[in-house]
Design a protein around this motif. Structure first.
Motif, short mmCIF file in Angstrom:
data_model
loop_
_atom_site.label_atom_id
_atom_site.label_comp_id
_atom_site.label_asym_id
_atom_site.label_seq_id
_atom_site.Cartn_x
_atom_site.Cartn_y
_atom_site.Cartn_z
N MET A 174 1.29 -1.29 0.34
CA MET A 174 -0.30 -0.03 0.41
C MET A 174 0.53 1.16 -0.18
SD MET A 174 -3.23 1.25 -0.04
CE MET A 174 -4.34 2.62 -0.10
N HIS A 175 1.92 1.19 0.81
CA HIS A 175 3.23 2.61 0.85
C HIS A 175 2.97 2.76 -0.35
CE1 HIS A 175 1.51 2.43 5.71
NE2 HIS A 175 2.28 4.03 4.98
N ILE A 176 4.33 1.47 -0.40
CA ILE A 176 4.36 1.52 -1.91
C ILE A 176 4.28 2.10 -3.01
CG2 ILE A 176 6.18 0.13 -3.52
CD1 ILE A 176 7.06 -1.22 -0.98
N HIS A 177 3.13 1.94 -2.94
CA HIS A 177 1.60 2.24 -4.06
C HIS A 177 1.64 3.47 -4.82
CE1 HIS A 177 -0.46 1.17 -7.16
NE2 HIS A 177 -1.91 2.42 -6.93
N ARG A 178 1.72 4.14 -3.05
CA ARG A 178 1.38 5.68 -3.03
C ARG A 178 2.58 5.71 -3.33
NH1 ARG A 178 -1.54 7.78 1.89
NH2 ARG A 178 -0.95 9.96 0.80
N LEU A 179 3.92 5.85 -2.90
CA LEU A 179 5.19 6.42 -3.73
C LEU A 179 5.10 6.38 -4.84
CD1 LEU A 179 7.34 7.97 -1.49
CD2 LEU A 179 8.03 5.20 -1.61
N GLU A 180 5.26 4.97 -5.89
CA GLU A 180 5.10 5.42 -6.78
C GLU A 180 3.70 6.46 -7.27
OE1 GLU A 180 4.24 1.36 -8.28
OE2 GLU A 180 6.05 0.65 -8.26
N LYS A 181 2.81 6.41 -7.25
CA LYS A 181 2.23 7.71 -7.47
C LYS A 181 1.75 8.75 -7.12
CE LYS A 181 -2.62 5.88 -7.39
NZ LYS A 181 -4.25 5.25 -7.28
N ILE A 182 3.27 9.22 -6.24
CA ILE A 182 4.32 10.87 -5.94
C ILE A 182 4.51 10.73 -7.22
CG2 ILE A 182 5.09 11.88 -4.55
CD1 ILE A 182 3.32 10.48 -2.44
N TRP A 183 5.97 9.58 -6.76
CA TRP A 183 7.09 9.47 -7.72
C TRP A 183 6.05 10.06 -9.50
CZ3 TRP A 183 11.18 11.95 -7.03
CH2 TRP A 183 12.00 12.15 -5.47
N LEU A 184 5.55 9.32 -9.90
CA LEU A 184 4.65 9.86 -11.68
C LEU A 184 4.59 10.83 -11.27
CD1 LEU A 184 4.56 7.43 -14.01
CD2 LEU A 184 1.77 7.91 -13.03
N ALA A 185 3.30 11.22 -10.44
CA ALA A 185 3.10 13.30 -10.44
C ALA A 185 4.08 13.91 -10.55
CB ALA A 185 1.68 13.20 -9.06
N ILE A 186 5.26 13.34 -9.62
CA ILE A 186 6.35 14.42 -10.07
C ILE A 186 6.89 14.56 -11.50
CG2 ILE A 186 8.69 15.05 -9.11
CD1 ILE A 186 8.10 13.69 -5.92
N GLY A 187 7.18 13.06 -12.20
CA GLY A 187 7.65 13.20 -13.05
C GLY A 187 7.22 13.64 -14.10
N ILE A 188 5.76 14.06 -14.04
CA ILE A 188 4.53 14.58 -14.81
C ILE A 188 4.41 16.11 -14.98
CG2 ILE A 188 2.24 14.78 -15.55
CD1 ILE A 188 1.63 11.49 -14.50
N ALA A 189 4.49 16.69 -13.61
CA ALA A 189 5.64 17.93 -13.65
C ALA A 189 6.31 18.23 -14.40
CB ALA A 189 4.95 18.20 -11.58
N MET A 190 7.35 17.85 -13.65
CA MET A 190 8.16 18.27 -14.39
C MET A 190 8.30 18.10 -15.80
SD MET A 190 11.22 18.18 -12.31
CE MET A 190 12.72 17.90 -12.30
N LEU A 191 7.97 17.31 -16.20
CA LEU A 191 7.46 16.79 -17.96
C LEU A 191 6.88 18.52 -18.44
CD1 LEU A 191 8.34 15.64 -20.27
CD2 LEU A 191 5.59 14.78 -20.13
N PHE A 192 6.11 18.66 -17.76
CA PHE A 192 5.28 19.90 -18.22
C PHE A 192 5.77 21.32 -17.64
CE2 PHE A 192 1.66 17.16 -18.46
CZ PHE A 192 0.49 17.95 -18.94
N VAL A 193 6.30 21.25 -16.56
CA VAL A 193 7.18 22.69 -16.41
C VAL A 193 8.52 22.39 -17.83
CG1 VAL A 193 9.74 23.84 -15.02
CG2 VAL A 193 7.46 22.85 -13.77
N PHE A 194 9.30 21.28 -17.42
CA PHE A 194 9.85 21.91 -18.85
C PHE A 194 9.15 21.69 -20.11
CE2 PHE A 194 11.97 19.79 -22.14
CZ PHE A 194 13.11 19.74 -22.31
N LEU A 195 8.15 21.72 -20.51
CA LEU A 195 7.41 22.28 -22.18
C LEU A 195 7.04 23.37 -22.35
CD1 LEU A 195 5.12 19.04 -22.66
CD2 LEU A 195 6.83 19.84 -24.00
#
Ligand code: CUA
Length: 155
Positions: free
Chosen positions: A1-22
């Motif tokens: 459960m915890h690992i799953h949430r952590l993955e989601k957070i990292w995914l969100a950060i990754g997507i956010a970084m992509l939008f900042v870059f674009l």
């Protein structure tokens, strides 16, 4: 459960970084489009492929073993994709970009230009050594940056 949430957070950060870059690229391109023309070193980046001399990129002989080389650096490659230069030739490079800022570096030489949308940058080099010269983009320009390469064959 915890690992799953952590993955989601990292995914969100990754997507956010992509939008900042674009966003940075978008703002950069917009800011460059706003620059007023300053003379003969400018070019409409949206019409590079229709504008002389970049409508016919590559070598053009201008003297005895002297050439202009019109090069387009784009996401993600160079035009022309391959070029042959006669040994001992003096080459006046003219480099531009139709999209974002790229690099134009010829390894083993002093040629190291920036390919900037809206501008034509110049550099002259004499090829006194035969061989295959690798041309690389040395400005980070997006997902295909590391695949931007071409070859200049001197013989
Ligand atoms: Cu083009 Cu990096």
């Amino acid at each position: 459960m915890h690992i799953h949430r952590l993955e989601k957070i990292w995914l969100a950060i990754g997507i956010a970084m992509l939008f900042v870059f674009l966003g940075v690229i978008g703002v950069g391109a917009f800011a460059m489009g706003m620059q007023p023309p300053t003379g003969h070193h400018t070019i409409d980046p949206e019409k590079v492929s229709e504008t002389y001399p970049f409508n016919n990129p590559g070598l053009e002989q201008v003297g005895e073993n002297e050439y202009n080389a019109y090069m387009i650096a784009y996401a993600f490659g160079f035009n022309p994709a391959k070029m042959e230069v006669p040994l001992g030739a003096t080459v006046h490079f003219q480099v531009t970009s139709p999209d974002v800022v790229h690099g134009f570096q010829i390894t083993g030489t002093t040629v190291n230009l920036m390919a900037v949308p809206g501008e034509v940058n110049h550099y002259t080099y004499r090829f006194d050594k035969p061989g295959e010269y690798l041309v690389l983009c040395n400005e980070y320009c997006g997902a295909g940056h590391e695949f931007m390469a071409t070859t200049i064959i001197v013989k």
